[in-house]
Design a protein around this motif. Structure first.
Motif, PDB file in Angstrom:
ATOM      1  N   VAL A  36       0.832  -1.207   0.000  1.00  0.00           N
ATOM      2  CA  VAL A  36       0.000   0.000   0.000  1.00  0.00           C
ATOM      3  C   VAL A  36       0.869   1.260   0.000  1.00  0.00           C
ATOM      4  O   VAL A  36       0.593   2.217  -0.732  1.00  0.00           O
ATOM      5  CB  VAL A  36      -0.978   0.001   1.201  1.00  0.00           C
ATOM      6  CG1 VAL A  36      -1.645   1.348   1.378  1.00  0.00           C
ATOM      7  CG2 VAL A  36      -2.038  -1.072   1.015  1.00  0.00           C
ATOM      8  N   VAL A  37       1.933   1.245   0.793  1.00  0.00           N
ATOM      9  CA  VAL A  37       2.843   2.398   0.826  1.00  0.00           C
ATOM     10  C   VAL A  37       3.457   2.618  -0.558  1.00  0.00           C
ATOM     11  O   VAL A  37       3.562   3.750  -1.039  1.00  0.00           O
ATOM     12  CB  VAL A  37       3.932   2.214   1.913  1.00  0.00           C
ATOM     13  CG1 VAL A  37       5.049   3.228   1.761  1.00  0.00           C
ATOM     14  CG2 VAL A  37       3.304   2.301   3.293  1.00  0.00           C
ATOM     15  N   GLN A  38       3.822   1.536  -1.230  1.00  0.00           N
ATOM     16  CA  GLN A  38       4.398   1.640  -2.573  1.00  0.00           C
ATOM     17  C   GLN A  38       3.363   2.178  -3.562  1.00  0.00           C
ATOM     18  O   GLN A  38       3.686   3.000  -4.424  1.00  0.00           O
ATOM     19  CB  GLN A  38       4.941   0.285  -3.045  1.00  0.00           C
ATOM     20  CG  GLN A  38       5.633   0.335  -4.392  1.00  0.00           C
ATOM     21  CD  GLN A  38       6.819   1.304  -4.421  1.00  0.00           C
ATOM     22  OE1 GLN A  38       7.639   1.333  -3.512  1.00  0.00           O
ATOM     23  NE2 GLN A  38       6.891   2.124  -5.447  1.00  0.00           N
ATOM     24  N   ILE A  40       0.890   4.190  -2.907  1.00  0.00           N
ATOM     25  CA  ILE A  40       0.736   5.623  -2.638  1.00  0.00           C
ATOM     26  C   ILE A  40       1.908   6.392  -3.255  1.00  0.00           C
ATOM     27  O   ILE A  40       1.716   7.423  -3.898  1.00  0.00           O
ATOM     28  CB  ILE A  40       0.633   5.895  -1.112  1.00  0.00           C
ATOM     29  CG1 ILE A  40      -0.690   5.354  -0.575  1.00  0.00           C
ATOM     30  CG2 ILE A  40       0.757   7.388  -0.809  1.00  0.00           C
ATOM     31  CD1 ILE A  40      -0.792   5.339   0.933  1.00  0.00           C
ATOM     32  N   LYS A  41       3.114   5.877  -3.069  1.00  0.00           N
ATOM     33  CA  LYS A  41       4.306   6.528  -3.614  1.00  0.00           C
ATOM     34  C   LYS A  41       4.231   6.622  -5.136  1.00  0.00           C
ATOM     35  O   LYS A  41       4.481   7.674  -5.728  1.00  0.00           O
ATOM     36  CB  LYS A  41       5.556   5.754  -3.193  1.00  0.00           C
ATOM     37  CG  LYS A  41       6.839   6.364  -3.683  1.00  0.00           C
ATOM     38  CD  LYS A  41       8.039   5.544  -3.222  1.00  0.00           C
ATOM     39  CE  LYS A  41       9.294   6.173  -3.795  1.00  0.00           C
ATOM     40  NZ  LYS A  41      10.328   5.220  -4.042  1.00  0.00           N
ATOM     41  N   THR A  42       3.831   5.517  -5.766  1.00  0.00           N
ATOM     42  CA  THR A  42       3.714   5.488  -7.229  1.00  0.00           C
ATOM     43  C   THR A  42       2.659   6.474  -7.710  1.00  0.00           C
ATOM     44  O   THR A  42       2.875   7.229  -8.659  1.00  0.00           O
ATOM     45  CB  THR A  42       3.369   4.056  -7.707  1.00  0.00           C
ATOM     46  OG1 THR A  42       4.396   3.177  -7.263  1.00  0.00           O
ATOM     47  CG2 THR A  42       3.240   3.985  -9.212  1.00  0.00           C
ATOM     48  N   ALA A  43       1.515   6.490  -7.044  1.00  0.00           N
ATOM     49  CA  ALA A  43       0.425   7.394  -7.435  1.00  0.00           C
ATOM     50  C   ALA A  43       0.825   8.851  -7.229  1.00  0.00           C
ATOM     51  O   ALA A  43       0.485   9.719  -8.039  1.00  0.00           O
ATOM     52  CB  ALA A  43      -0.832   7.069  -6.634  1.00  0.00           C
ATOM     53  N   ARG A  44       1.566   9.129  -6.163  1.00  0.00           N
ATOM     54  CA  ARG A  44       2.016  10.491  -5.871  1.00  0.00           C
ATOM     55  C   ARG A  44       2.930  11.007  -6.994  1.00  0.00           C
ATOM     56  O   ARG A  44       2.915  12.188  -7.326  1.00  0.00           O
ATOM     57  CB  ARG A  44       2.751  10.515  -4.531  1.00  0.00           C
ATOM     58  CG  ARG A  44       3.042  11.912  -4.038  1.00  0.00           C
ATOM     59  CD  ARG A  44       3.706  11.895  -2.670  1.00  0.00           C
ATOM     60  NE  ARG A  44       2.697  11.720  -1.637  1.00  0.00           N
ATOM     61  CZ  ARG A  44       2.852  10.987  -0.547  1.00  0.00           C
ATOM     62  NH1 ARG A  44       3.969  10.348  -0.328  1.00  0.00           N
ATOM     63  NH2 ARG A  44       1.887  10.911   0.334  1.00  0.00           N
ATOM     64  N   GLU A  45       3.677  10.098  -7.588  1.00  0.00           N
ATOM     65  CA  GLU A  45       4.597  10.474  -8.671  1.00  0.00           C
ATOM     66  C   GLU A  45       3.858  10.883  -9.950  1.00  0.00           C
ATOM     67  O   GLU A  45       4.443  11.471 -10.841  1.00  0.00           O
ATOM     68  CB  GLU A  45       5.563   9.324  -8.968  1.00  0.00           C
ATOM     69  CG  GLU A  45       6.546   9.081  -7.835  1.00  0.00           C
ATOM     70  CD  GLU A  45       7.317   7.772  -7.965  1.00  0.00           C
ATOM     71  OE1 GLU A  45       7.056   6.995  -8.920  1.00  0.00           O
ATOM     72  OE2 GLU A  45       8.171   7.521  -7.104  1.00  0.00           O
ATOM     73  N   TYR A  55      -4.133   7.783  -6.339  1.00  0.00           N
ATOM     74  CA  TYR A  55      -3.644   8.229  -5.032  1.00  0.00           C
ATOM     75  C   TYR A  55      -4.753   8.117  -3.979  1.00  0.00           C
ATOM     76  O   TYR A  55      -4.547   7.563  -2.902  1.00  0.00           O
ATOM     77  CB  TYR A  55      -3.138   9.670  -5.119  1.00  0.00           C
ATOM     78  CG  TYR A  55      -2.750  10.248  -3.780  1.00  0.00           C
ATOM     79  CD1 TYR A  55      -1.533   9.923  -3.201  1.00  0.00           C
ATOM     80  CD2 TYR A  55      -3.602  11.113  -3.099  1.00  0.00           C
ATOM     81  CE1 TYR A  55      -1.168  10.445  -1.964  1.00  0.00           C
ATOM     82  CE2 TYR A  55      -3.247  11.637  -1.864  1.00  0.00           C
ATOM     83  CZ  TYR A  55      -2.033  11.298  -1.301  1.00  0.00           C
ATOM     84  OH  TYR A  55      -1.682  11.814  -0.080  1.00  0.00           O
ATOM     85  N   HIS A  56      -5.948   8.628  -4.305  1.00  0.00           N
ATOM     86  CA  HIS A  56      -7.054   8.588  -3.346  1.00  0.00           C
ATOM     87  C   HIS A  56      -7.493   7.154  -3.051  1.00  0.00           C
ATOM     88  O   HIS A  56      -7.800   6.822  -1.898  1.00  0.00           O
ATOM     89  CB  HIS A  56      -8.225   9.436  -3.839  1.00  0.00           C
ATOM     90  CG  HIS A  56      -7.890  10.905  -3.862  1.00  0.00           C
ATOM     91  ND1 HIS A  56      -7.747  11.648  -2.720  1.00  0.00           N
ATOM     92  CD2 HIS A  56      -7.618  11.738  -4.894  1.00  0.00           C
ATOM     93  CE1 HIS A  56      -7.430  12.883  -3.039  1.00  0.00           C
ATOM     94  NE2 HIS A  56      -7.333  12.968  -4.362  1.00  0.00           N
ATOM     95  N   LEU A  64      -8.287   1.548   5.391  1.00  0.00           N
ATOM     96  CA  LEU A  64      -8.957   0.287   5.705  1.00  0.00           C
ATOM     97  C   LEU A  64      -7.976  -0.723   6.290  1.00  0.00           C
ATOM     98  O   LEU A  64      -8.291  -1.446   7.242  1.00  0.00           O
ATOM     99  CB  LEU A  64      -9.626  -0.286   4.449  1.00  0.00           C
ATOM    100  CG  LEU A  64     -10.797   0.529   3.895  1.00  0.00           C
ATOM    101  CD1 LEU A  64     -11.244  -0.020   2.546  1.00  0.00           C
ATOM    102  CD2 LEU A  64     -11.954   0.541   4.883  1.00  0.00           C
ATOM    103  N   LEU A  65      -6.791  -0.784   5.710  1.00  0.00           N
ATOM    104  CA  LEU A  65      -5.757  -1.695   6.185  1.00  0.00           C
ATOM    105  C   LEU A  65      -5.381  -1.381   7.632  1.00  0.00           C
ATOM    106  O   LEU A  65      -5.331  -2.274   8.489  1.00  0.00           O
ATOM    107  CB  LEU A  65      -4.514  -1.599   5.286  1.00  0.00           C
ATOM    108  CG  LEU A  65      -3.302  -2.412   5.728  1.00  0.00           C
ATOM    109  CD1 LEU A  65      -3.533  -3.889   5.466  1.00  0.00           C
ATOM    110  CD2 LEU A  65      -2.068  -1.947   4.991  1.00  0.00           C
TER     111      LEU A  65
END
Length: 159
Positions: A36-38, A40-45, A55-56, A64-65
């Protein structure tokens, strides 16, 4: 004695049920959280976060996690292990797998467990509350939200 809303509930678990919850928690805290962290990072880019669906969606998944992780931790921290030797083998209890039949001849089988896997029956549900403490052959009345129904216990086994 009534417990207050702020007191954590105490769940009764067999060793195998506790191990299943601990395994799920380890999976969520390790590989799933990293995934999930990855995401978010990918979407932020991808730029502008205000219109970034990926991202959202990833942030929602993270919420949820983390909620599930908190629930599992709380259940494990506030659970009491039920020793197999404490349980009457001929009575329905935590960890029992029960087969029952309703008035229409429909059969249901499930394990009395809070773990929530497919086929489990929560001891806090109307069906679970009706079954606990009963023996093979007993007819139990289930007071469910959609009405009262009767089930007969066909078998009880420990896994």
């Amino acid at each position: 004695m009534l417990s207050s809303m702020n007191e954590p509930r105490v769940d009764r678990l067999t060793v195998s049920q506790r191990d299943a919850l601990a395994a799920e928690l380890a999976e969520l805290e390790g590989p799933k959280r990293t995934e999930v962290v990855q995401a978010i990072k990918t979407a932020r880019e991808h730029g502008d976060l205000s219109e970034n669906f990926e991202y959202h969606a990833a942030k929602d998944e993270q919420g949820l996690l983390e909620a599930r992780i908190r629930t599992l931790r709380s259940r494990l921290d506030h659970s009491v292990l039920v020793e197999e030797s404490e349980l009457a083998p001929d009575k329905v209890g935590i960890g029992s797998t029960v087969e029952l039949e309703d008035e229409q001849g429909n059969r249901i089988e499930g394990e009395i467990s809070i773990v929530g896997e497919k086929g489990s029956i929560s001891p806090d549900s109307p069906l679970g509350r009706a079954l606990i403490g009963h023996a093979k052959g007993d007819a139990v009345e289930v007071d469910a939200p959609r009405g009262t129904w009767t089930a007969r216990i066909l078998s009880i086994r420990r896994t």
